[in-house]
Design a protein around this motif. Structure first.
Motif, PDB file in Angstrom:
ATOM      1  N   SER A 115      76.117  58.636  27.678  1.00  0.00           N
ATOM      2  CA  SER A 115      77.414  59.095  27.186  1.00  0.00           C
ATOM      3  C   SER A 115      77.960  58.140  26.128  1.00  0.00           C
ATOM      4  CB  SER A 115      78.415  59.198  28.339  1.00  0.00           C
ATOM      5  OG  SER A 115      78.768  57.902  28.805  1.00  0.00           O
ATOM      6  N   PHE A 116      78.962  58.620  25.387  1.00  0.00           N
ATOM      7  CA  PHE A 116      79.609  57.762  24.394  1.00  0.00           C
ATOM      8  C   PHE A 116      80.246  56.549  25.076  1.00  0.00           C
ATOM      9  CE2 PHE A 116      80.349  61.919  21.934  1.00  0.00           C
ATOM     10  CZ  PHE A 116      79.162  61.782  21.238  1.00  0.00           C
ATOM     11  N   GLU A 117      80.845  56.764  26.235  1.00  0.00           N
ATOM     12  CA  GLU A 117      81.466  55.646  26.960  1.00  0.00           C
ATOM     13  C   GLU A 117      80.423  54.611  27.365  1.00  0.00           C
ATOM     14  OE1 GLU A 117      81.890  58.865  27.651  1.00  0.00           O
ATOM     15  OE2 GLU A 117      83.965  59.310  28.282  1.00  0.00           O
ATOM     16  N   GLU A 118      79.285  55.087  27.875  1.00  0.00           N
ATOM     17  CA  GLU A 118      78.214  54.166  28.267  1.00  0.00           C
ATOM     18  C   GLU A 118      77.684  53.403  27.065  1.00  0.00           C
ATOM     19  OE1 GLU A 118      76.301  56.466  32.135  1.00  0.00           O
ATOM     20  OE2 GLU A 118      75.758  57.123  30.111  1.00  0.00           O
ATOM     21  N   ALA A 119      77.568  54.079  25.935  1.00  0.00           N
ATOM     22  CA  ALA A 119      77.095  53.404  24.718  1.00  0.00           C
ATOM     23  C   ALA A 119      78.022  52.258  24.341  1.00  0.00           C
ATOM     24  CB  ALA A 119      76.995  54.406  23.569  1.00  0.00           C
ATOM     25  N   CYS A 120      79.330  52.467  24.477  1.00  0.00           N
ATOM     26  CA  CYS A 120      80.287  51.393  24.155  1.00  0.00           C
ATOM     27  C   CYS A 120      80.093  50.194  25.080  1.00  0.00           C
ATOM     28  CB  CYS A 120      81.716  51.916  24.257  1.00  0.00           C
ATOM     29  SG  CYS A 120      82.188  53.049  22.929  1.00  0.00           S
ATOM     30  N   ALA A 121      79.805  50.461  26.338  1.00  0.00           N
ATOM     31  CA  ALA A 121      79.593  49.373  27.297  1.00  0.00           C
ATOM     32  C   ALA A 121      78.347  48.565  26.986  1.00  0.00           C
ATOM     33  CB  ALA A 121      79.501  49.935  28.719  1.00  0.00           C
ATOM     34  N   LEU A 122      77.414  49.169  26.249  1.00  0.00           N
ATOM     35  CA  LEU A 122      76.137  48.503  25.999  1.00  0.00           C
ATOM     36  C   LEU A 122      76.096  47.775  24.661  1.00  0.00           C
ATOM     37  CD1 LEU A 122      73.793  51.272  27.389  1.00  0.00           C
ATOM     38  CD2 LEU A 122      74.176  49.005  28.363  1.00  0.00           C
ATOM     39  N   MET A 123      77.183  47.799  23.918  1.00  0.00           N
ATOM     40  CA  MET A 123      77.173  47.100  22.630  1.00  0.00           C
ATOM     41  C   MET A 123      77.538  45.630  22.821  1.00  0.00           C
ATOM     42  SD  MET A 123      78.123  49.977  19.775  1.00  0.00           S
ATOM     43  CE  MET A 123      78.875  51.297  20.715  1.00  0.00           C
ATOM     44  N   VAL A 124      78.771  45.236  22.622  1.00  0.00           N
ATOM     45  CA  VAL A 124      79.103  43.812  22.757  1.00  0.00           C
ATOM     46  C   VAL A 124      78.712  43.287  24.137  1.00  0.00           C
ATOM     47  CG1 VAL A 124      80.982  42.126  22.852  1.00  0.00           C
ATOM     48  CG2 VAL A 124      80.942  43.840  21.044  1.00  0.00           C
ATOM     49  N   GLN A 125      79.124  43.994  25.177  1.00  0.00           N
ATOM     50  CA  GLN A 125      78.903  43.476  26.530  1.00  0.00           C
ATOM     51  C   GLN A 125      77.455  43.620  26.971  1.00  0.00           C
ATOM     52  OE1 GLN A 125      82.064  45.776  28.309  1.00  0.00           O
ATOM     53  NE2 GLN A 125      83.527  44.107  28.127  1.00  0.00           N
ATOM     54  N   GLY A 126      76.860  44.768  26.688  1.00  0.00           N
ATOM     55  CA  GLY A 126      75.465  44.954  27.056  1.00  0.00           C
ATOM     56  C   GLY A 126      74.538  44.011  26.323  1.00  0.00           C
ATOM     57  N   LEU A 127      74.754  43.868  25.019  1.00  0.00           N
ATOM     58  CA  LEU A 127      73.916  42.964  24.234  1.00  0.00           C
ATOM     59  C   LEU A 127      74.128  41.516  24.651  1.00  0.00           C
ATOM     60  CD1 LEU A 127      74.273  44.611  20.714  1.00  0.00           C
ATOM     61  CD2 LEU A 127      72.170  44.437  22.048  1.00  0.00           C
ATOM     62  N   THR A 128      75.367  41.174  25.035  1.00  0.00           N
ATOM     63  CA  THR A 128      75.625  39.811  25.514  1.00  0.00           C
ATOM     64  C   THR A 128      74.809  39.532  26.770  1.00  0.00           C
ATOM     65  OG1 THR A 128      77.858  39.725  24.573  1.00  0.00           O
ATOM     66  CG2 THR A 128      77.387  38.248  26.415  1.00  0.00           C
ATOM     67  N   ALA A 129      74.873  40.428  27.752  1.00  0.00           N
ATOM     68  CA  ALA A 129      74.102  40.237  28.991  1.00  0.00           C
ATOM     69  C   ALA A 129      72.605  40.209  28.697  1.00  0.00           C
ATOM     70  CB  ALA A 129      74.433  41.353  29.978  1.00  0.00           C
ATOM     71  N   PHE A 130      72.142  41.123  27.862  1.00  0.00           N
ATOM     72  CA  PHE A 130      70.724  41.243  27.527  1.00  0.00           C
ATOM     73  C   PHE A 130      70.206  39.952  26.893  1.00  0.00           C
ATOM     74  CE2 PHE A 130      67.299  42.630  24.663  1.00  0.00           C
ATOM     75  CZ  PHE A 130      66.535  43.440  25.487  1.00  0.00           C
ATOM     76  N   HIS A 131      70.952  39.420  25.923  1.00  0.00           N
ATOM     77  CA  HIS A 131      70.459  38.240  25.207  1.00  0.00           C
ATOM     78  C   HIS A 131      70.762  36.936  25.937  1.00  0.00           C
ATOM     79  CE1 HIS A 131      68.614  39.891  21.605  1.00  0.00           C
ATOM     80  NE2 HIS A 131      69.497  40.864  21.703  1.00  0.00           N
ATOM     81  N   LEU A 132      71.766  36.915  26.811  1.00  0.00           N
ATOM     82  CA  LEU A 132      71.941  35.747  27.682  1.00  0.00           C
ATOM     83  C   LEU A 132      70.671  35.516  28.489  1.00  0.00           C
ATOM     84  CD1 LEU A 132      75.576  36.013  29.102  1.00  0.00           C
ATOM     85  CD2 LEU A 132      74.578  34.002  28.011  1.00  0.00           C
ATOM     86  N   LEU A 133      70.104  36.606  28.988  1.00  0.00           N
ATOM     87  CA  LEU A 133      68.909  36.486  29.818  1.00  0.00           C
ATOM     88  C   LEU A 133      67.654  36.248  28.992  1.00  0.00           C
ATOM     89  CD1 LEU A 133      69.736  39.200  32.466  1.00  0.00           C
ATOM     90  CD2 LEU A 133      69.581  36.742  32.829  1.00  0.00           C
TER      91      LEU A 133
END
Length: 325
Positions: A118-136
Motif C-alpha cells: 500500500s501507499f502507507e506501507e511504502a511511506c513506512a519503508l522509505m526513511v524508516q525502512g531504509l534506516t533499519a535496513f542499512h543499520l543492519l
C-alpha cells in the motif's frame, strides 16, 4: 493544490494548509498524485527549530510520499503514466514538500511499487525502512544479542523484525507502556522492557543474560549514556539520532575503559540512486511476500497535520504515522 507549510517555528499549531500551484513535471521528472505522505520525528524537530539544521521559512515539510504517476516530463518514458511509485524526496536537492496533493521527483528515483504494498506501507519503508535496513548492513545483528530502543516506533518495529530475520541470537526491545511492549513481542523480540521503569537498566541486563553486543541508538539525548550502562565490555553502540548526541567526555572515557566502540550512522551518504532503488525494492518484496509486517499506527487527513505532529511529539504513536491527502 493543497499543501502543508509552517512560516514560523513553534508547536504543532504553526502547521497550516495553504493553496499553492500544482508543480509541473520538468525534464526527466514525473508528477505524482500523492496517495500517502509519511511523517518523521525529525520533521517534528524541524518545525520546532530543534533539529541539527535550521530550515528556511516558509517550510513545506514532508520527505517521503507514494502515489500514482499522473504526468511525465520531457525525456521520460510515457509508460510510467498510471504507475504506482514511491517518491523518496529526501534524496533530492530540494528534499521537502511531501505533505501535499502532488509532488515531482526525478523519474530515475521513483521506485515502482508492487500492487501488494500500500501507499502507507511504502511511506513506512522509505526513511524508516531504509534506516533499519542499512543499520543492519553497517552493523549486522547475526549471532548477536541486540537492544532496539523505541521498538514500537517506525524504525524500531522494522529493526526488530529485520534483526530476527538476519539471525540475531536475541532481540531485546525497549519501549514505553504495555501496548508498545506487546507489539514488540508480537514482532519477534524475545524480551521487552519498559524504559519508564526505574530499574529498566537492570531489566535489560537480565534479559541479555548480562551480555549485550549491540545497541541501535535511534533515540539519543540522555538515553545514550544509559545505553552504555547496559552495553557489555567490547560492545558497540551505533548512534543514529542526528542532532541529539549528548555524550560527555567522562562517558567517552568510560567507553574506552570498557573497550566499547561508538559507530556513527547517517543514511543519506549510503544512498546512491542504484543503492536506493535496490534497497527499497528489496524491502517492498519482503512486505509483498509477507516476511515483513508494517505497523501503520495512525492515518490523518492533511488538514490534521498538526494533530499528527502532536501525537508523535508526545510519544503516543506506534508504527508509522501518515497523512492522506
Amino acid at each position: 493544490m493543497k499543501a502543508v507549510q509552517f512560516s514560523r517555528f513553534g508547536g504543532p499549531e504553526v502547521l497550516e494548509i495553504v493553496d499553492v500551484p500544482t508543480p509541473a513535471a520538468g525534464a526527466g521528472e514525473v508528477l505524482v498524485k500523492v496517495g500517502a505522505a509519511g511523517i518523521n520525528f525529525f520533521e517534528v524537530l524541524m518545525r520546532a527549530d530543534r533539529y541539527a539544521v535550521t530550515p528556511s521559512l516558509p517550510m513545506f515539510p514532508g520527505v517521503e510520499a507514494a502515489g500514482i504517476v499522473e504526468a511525465v516530463g520531457e525525456g521520460v518514458d510515457k509508460r510510467l503514466l498510471g504507475r504506482r511509485v514511491a517518491a523518496p524526496l529526501f534524496v533530492l536537492a530540494r528534499p521537502f514538500g511531501g505533505y501535499a496533493e502532488y509532488v515531482t521527483i526525478d523519474a530515475e528515483l521513483a521506485v515502482p511499487l508492487p500492487d501488494a504494498v500500500s501507499f502507507e506501507e511504502a511511506c513506512a519503508l522509505m526513511v524508516q525502512g531504509l534506516t533499519a535496513f542499512h543499520l543492519l548492513r553497517q552493523s549486522p545483528a547475526a549471532n548477536k544479542t541486540v537492544l532496539v530502543p523505541a521498538a514500537a516506533g517506525g524504525v524500531g518495529s522494522l529493526l526488530v523484525q529485520l534483526a530476527r530475520g538476519q539471525g540475531a541470537r536475541r532481540v531485546i526491545a525497549l519501549a514505553g507502556g504495555k501496548a508498545k511492549l506487546d507489539l514488540a513481542l508480537s514482532l519477534g523480540a524475545e524480551a521487552a522492557i519498559d524504559h519508564r521503569a526505574a530499574d529498566w537498566v537492570t531489566g535489560v541486563k537480565d534479559a541479555a543474560n548480562r551480555h549485550l553486543d549491540t545497541v541501535y541508538d535511534t533515540v539519543g539525548g540522555s538515553m545514550t549514556s544509559d545505553f552504555l550502562k547496559v552495553l557489555s565490555s567490547g560492545g558497540e553502540l551505533v548512534f543514529a539520532a542526528l542532532g541529539r548526541f549528548a555524550l560527555s567526555s567522562p562517558d567517552l572515557e568510560a567507553m574506552i575503559g570498557r573497550n566499547q566502540s561508538l559507530k556513527g550512522f547517517a543514511l543519506l551518504p549510503l544512498l546512491s540512486p542504484d543503492v536506493l532503488k535496490a534497497s527499497l525494492s528489496e524491502l517492498f518484496e519482503l512486505v509483498a511476500n509477507g516476511r515483513l509486517k508494517i505497523e501503520i499506527g495512525d492515518r490523518f487527513p492533511m488538514d490534521q497535520a498538526a494533530e499528527a505532529h502532536r501525537l508523535i511529539e508526545e510519544r503516543r504513536s506506534t508504527g508509522k504515522v501518515v497523512l492522506i491527502p
